[in-house]
Write an enzyme that holds these catalytic residues in place. Structure first.
Site, PDB file in Angstrom:
ATOM      1  N   ASN A   9       0.869  -1.178   0.000  1.00 43.71           N
ATOM      2  CA  ASN A   9       0.000   0.000   0.000  1.00 43.71           C
ATOM      3  C   ASN A   9       0.910   1.233   0.000  1.00 43.71           C
ATOM      4  O   ASN A   9       1.526   1.549   1.010  1.00 43.71           O
ATOM      5  CB  ASN A   9      -0.888  -0.032   1.252  1.00 43.71           C
ATOM      6  CG  ASN A   9      -1.723   1.222   1.409  1.00 43.71           C
ATOM      7  OD1 ASN A   9      -1.763   2.077   0.508  1.00 43.71           O
ATOM      8  ND2 ASN A   9      -2.395   1.352   2.542  1.00 43.71           N
ATOM      9  N   TRP A  10       0.977   1.882  -1.145  1.00 38.90           N
ATOM     10  CA  TRP A  10       1.917   3.008  -1.283  1.00 38.90           C
ATOM     11  C   TRP A  10       1.375   4.286  -0.629  1.00 38.90           C
ATOM     12  O   TRP A  10       2.091   5.282  -0.549  1.00 38.90           O
ATOM     13  CB  TRP A  10       2.243   3.246  -2.767  1.00 38.90           C
ATOM     14  CG  TRP A  10       2.931   2.087  -3.429  1.00 38.90           C
ATOM     15  CD1 TRP A  10       3.274   0.885  -2.843  1.00 38.90           C
ATOM     16  CD2 TRP A  10       3.361   1.994  -4.788  1.00 38.90           C
ATOM     17  NE1 TRP A  10       3.884   0.067  -3.769  1.00 38.90           N
ATOM     18  CE2 TRP A  10       3.955   0.721  -4.965  1.00 38.90           C
ATOM     19  CE3 TRP A  10       3.302   2.863  -5.891  1.00 38.90           C
ATOM     20  CZ2 TRP A  10       4.481   0.304  -6.189  1.00 38.90           C
ATOM     21  CZ3 TRP A  10       3.824   2.449  -7.116  1.00 38.90           C
ATOM     22  CH2 TRP A  10       4.411   1.182  -7.262  1.00 38.90           C
ATOM     23  N   LYS A  11       0.129   4.241  -0.214  1.00 36.68           N
ATOM     24  CA  LYS A  11      -0.501   5.415   0.434  1.00 36.68           C
ATOM     25  C   LYS A  11      -0.290   6.673  -0.433  1.00 36.68           C
ATOM     26  O   LYS A  11      -0.258   6.567  -1.655  1.00 36.68           O
ATOM     27  CB  LYS A  11       0.034   5.574   1.866  1.00 36.68           C
ATOM     28  CG  LYS A  11      -0.130   4.275   2.674  1.00 36.68           C
ATOM     29  CD  LYS A  11       0.055   4.440   4.152  1.00 36.68           C
ATOM     30  CE  LYS A  11      -0.152   3.095   4.846  1.00 36.68           C
ATOM     31  NZ  LYS A  11      -0.064   3.162   6.305  1.00 36.68           N
ATOM     32  N   HIS A  95      -9.475   1.172   5.018  1.00 37.83           N
ATOM     33  CA  HIS A  95      -8.202   1.328   5.729  1.00 37.83           C
ATOM     34  C   HIS A  95      -8.409   2.232   6.946  1.00 37.83           C
ATOM     35  O   HIS A  95      -9.197   3.176   6.891  1.00 37.83           O
ATOM     36  CB  HIS A  95      -7.147   1.916   4.786  1.00 37.83           C
ATOM     37  CG  HIS A  95      -5.762   1.837   5.360  1.00 37.83           C
ATOM     38  ND1 HIS A  95      -5.315   2.730   6.300  1.00 37.83           N
ATOM     39  CD2 HIS A  95      -4.759   0.955   5.142  1.00 37.83           C
ATOM     40  CE1 HIS A  95      -4.063   2.388   6.641  1.00 37.83           C
ATOM     41  NE2 HIS A  95      -3.704   1.322   5.946  1.00 37.83           N
ATOM     42  N   GLU A  97      -6.736   4.563   8.081  1.00 36.90           N
ATOM     43  CA  GLU A  97      -6.507   5.997   7.813  1.00 36.90           C
ATOM     44  C   GLU A  97      -7.740   6.627   7.184  1.00 36.90           C
ATOM     45  O   GLU A  97      -8.042   7.799   7.423  1.00 36.90           O
ATOM     46  CB  GLU A  97      -5.256   6.155   6.927  1.00 36.90           C
ATOM     47  CG  GLU A  97      -3.981   5.899   7.728  1.00 36.90           C
ATOM     48  CD  GLU A  97      -2.829   5.317   6.941  1.00 36.90           C
ATOM     49  OE1 GLU A  97      -2.847   5.368   5.694  1.00 36.90           O
ATOM     50  OE2 GLU A  97      -1.896   4.791   7.578  1.00 36.90           O
ATOM     51  N   GLU A 165      -5.193  -4.979  10.566  1.00 35.50           N
ATOM     52  CA  GLU A 165      -4.142  -3.994  10.777  1.00 35.50           C
ATOM     53  C   GLU A 165      -4.392  -3.269  12.100  1.00 35.50           C
ATOM     54  O   GLU A 165      -5.187  -2.310  12.142  1.00 35.50           O
ATOM     55  CB  GLU A 165      -4.131  -2.960   9.650  1.00 35.50           C
ATOM     56  CG  GLU A 165      -3.854  -3.540   8.282  1.00 35.50           C
ATOM     57  CD  GLU A 165      -3.302  -2.475   7.323  1.00 35.50           C
ATOM     58  OE1 GLU A 165      -2.212  -2.701   6.800  1.00 35.50           O
ATOM     59  OE2 GLU A 165      -3.945  -1.428   7.137  1.00 35.50           O
ATOM     60  N   GLY A 171       2.781   2.140  10.819  1.00 41.22           N
ATOM     61  CA  GLY A 171       3.734   3.233  10.677  1.00 41.22           C
ATOM     62  C   GLY A 171       4.479   3.571  11.957  1.00 41.22           C
ATOM     63  O   GLY A 171       5.110   4.613  12.058  1.00 41.22           O
ATOM     64  N   SER A 210       3.694  -2.275  10.270  1.00 37.02           N
ATOM     65  CA  SER A 210       5.144  -2.336  10.481  1.00 37.02           C
ATOM     66  C   SER A 210       5.778  -3.665  10.052  1.00 37.02           C
ATOM     67  O   SER A 210       6.736  -4.132  10.657  1.00 37.02           O
ATOM     68  CB  SER A 210       5.484  -2.025  11.943  1.00 37.02           C
ATOM     69  OG  SER A 210       5.089  -0.695  12.263  1.00 37.02           O
ATOM     70  N   GLY A 231       2.985  -1.128   4.269  1.00 36.05           N
ATOM     71  CA  GLY A 231       3.042   0.292   3.951  1.00 36.05           C
ATOM     72  C   GLY A 231       4.469   0.717   3.666  1.00 36.05           C
ATOM     73  O   GLY A 231       5.008   0.517   2.576  1.00 36.05           O
ATOM     74  N   GLY A 232       5.118   1.294   4.680  1.00 36.78           N
ATOM     75  CA  GLY A 232       6.451   1.873   4.523  1.00 36.78           C
ATOM     76  C   GLY A 232       7.460   0.985   3.798  1.00 36.78           C
ATOM     77  O   GLY A 232       8.167   1.455   2.898  1.00 36.78           O
TER      78      GLY A 232
HETATM   79  P1  13P Z   1       3.195   0.285   7.658  1.00 39.89           P
HETATM   80  O1  13P Z   1       3.694  -0.992   7.025  1.00 39.89           O
HETATM   81  O2  13P Z   1       3.923   1.502   7.192  1.00 39.89           O
HETATM   82  O3  13P Z   1       3.094   0.162   9.138  1.00 39.89           O
HETATM   83  O4  13P Z   1       1.685   0.489   7.121  1.00 39.89           O
HETATM   84  C1  13P Z   1       0.798  -0.568   7.195  1.00 39.89           C
HETATM   85  C2  13P Z   1      -0.430  -0.210   6.441  1.00 39.89           C
HETATM   86  O5  13P Z   1      -1.178   0.669   6.832  1.00 39.89           O
HETATM   87  C3  13P Z   1      -0.700  -0.924   5.193  1.00 39.89           C
HETATM   88  O6  13P Z   1      -1.984  -0.673   4.729  1.00 39.89           O
END
Ligand code: 13P
Length: 248
Positions: A9-11, A95, A97, A165, A171, A210, A231-232
């Site tokens: 997920n590149w956000k 998600h 967020e 999640e 994050g 993470s 994510g990251g």
């Molecule tokens: P991180 O891997 O950066 O913690 O993010 C997880 C995430 O929200 C994937 O959708």
């Protein structure tokens, strides 16, 4: 055997040029696997270009969100039909967020899940408790409510993927222990068994929060963890390919 899924997920990261470069590096580094599937979710603006860059590869394209209508006067929204048109096979829905910053509700998530399925997109439905909720001991009731809410009225689970999640792990570098994650995954599968019967054994439940190439193997060893939503660590070829390499 449930096939593992590693989804990135590149956000809200990457220009079109950066997205193409990352997609090309992933395509070069992953030639397909009998064990698992790889998905990337770039921002909307890069979907089409990344779709082109991934042509001929085993990597599938996902969007990070969608609206629950096919078309109309909904300024700023993107429909499932448009996502299909841009080459998407999957879409991330609900998600944390989006729930936190854009006030998404279980009902809204449910409408999107149903619409995605009707359009032939595979929804990756996100659920998870906040830090406060975990401390209060209400993790299962929160996650249970989110799962029931997201899947209300859904008849077939074939194309649905769930991603657990925990919000406190996103994050933060504070990955859930494999035991913490497995406990919730097993709970979710048990709930799905109650709601949908035997289809629960085929449902993929991803863990997100993470995940890195250094901690994914421990998570992958768990019975009910069927993939990772990253994510990251999905923003750099090395990090993402390192996770893919550890697919069980
Ligand atoms: P991180 O891997 O950066 O913690 O993010 C997880 C995430 O929200 C994937 O959708």
């Amino acid at each position: 055997m449930r096939k593992w899924i590693v989804a990135g997920n590149w956000k809200m990261h990457n220009t079109i040029a950066e997205s193409i470069a990352l997609a090309r590096a992933i395509k070069e580094g992953f030639s397909g696997s009998a064990n698992g599937e790889v998905v990337v979710a770039p921002p909307f603006t890069a979907l089409s270009a990344v779709g082109d860059a991934l042509k001929g590869s085993a990597v599938r394209l996902a969007a990070q969100n969608m609206y629950s209508e096919d078309k109309g006067a909904f300024t700023g929204e993107i429909s499932p039909v448009m996502l299909k048109d841009a080459g998407c096979a999957c879409v991330i829905i609900g998600h944390s967020e989006r729930r936190k910053f854009f006030s998404e509700t279980d009902d809204g998530v449910n409408a999107k899940v149903k619409k995605a399925l009707a359009a032939g997109l595979k929804p990756i439905v996100c659920v998870g408790e906040t830090d406060e909720e975990r401390v209060q001991g209400v993790t299962q009731s929160v996650v249970g409510r989110q799962v029931r809410g997201a899947l209300a009225g859904v008849e077939k689970l074939d194309d649905v993927v769930i991603a657990y999640e925990p919000v406190w792990a996103i994050g933060t570098g504070k990955v859930a222990t494999s035991a913490q994650a497995e406990e919730v995954h097993a709970f979710v599968r048990g709930l799905i068994r109650e709601l949908f019967g035997a289809a629960a054994e085929e449902l993929r439940i991803l863990y997100g929060g993470s995940v890195t190439k250094d901690n994914v193997a421990e998570l992958a060893a768990m019975e009910d963890i069927d993939g990772a939503l990253v994510g990251g660590a999905s923003l750099k070829p090395d990090g993402f390919l390192g996770i893919i390499a550890k697919m069980p």
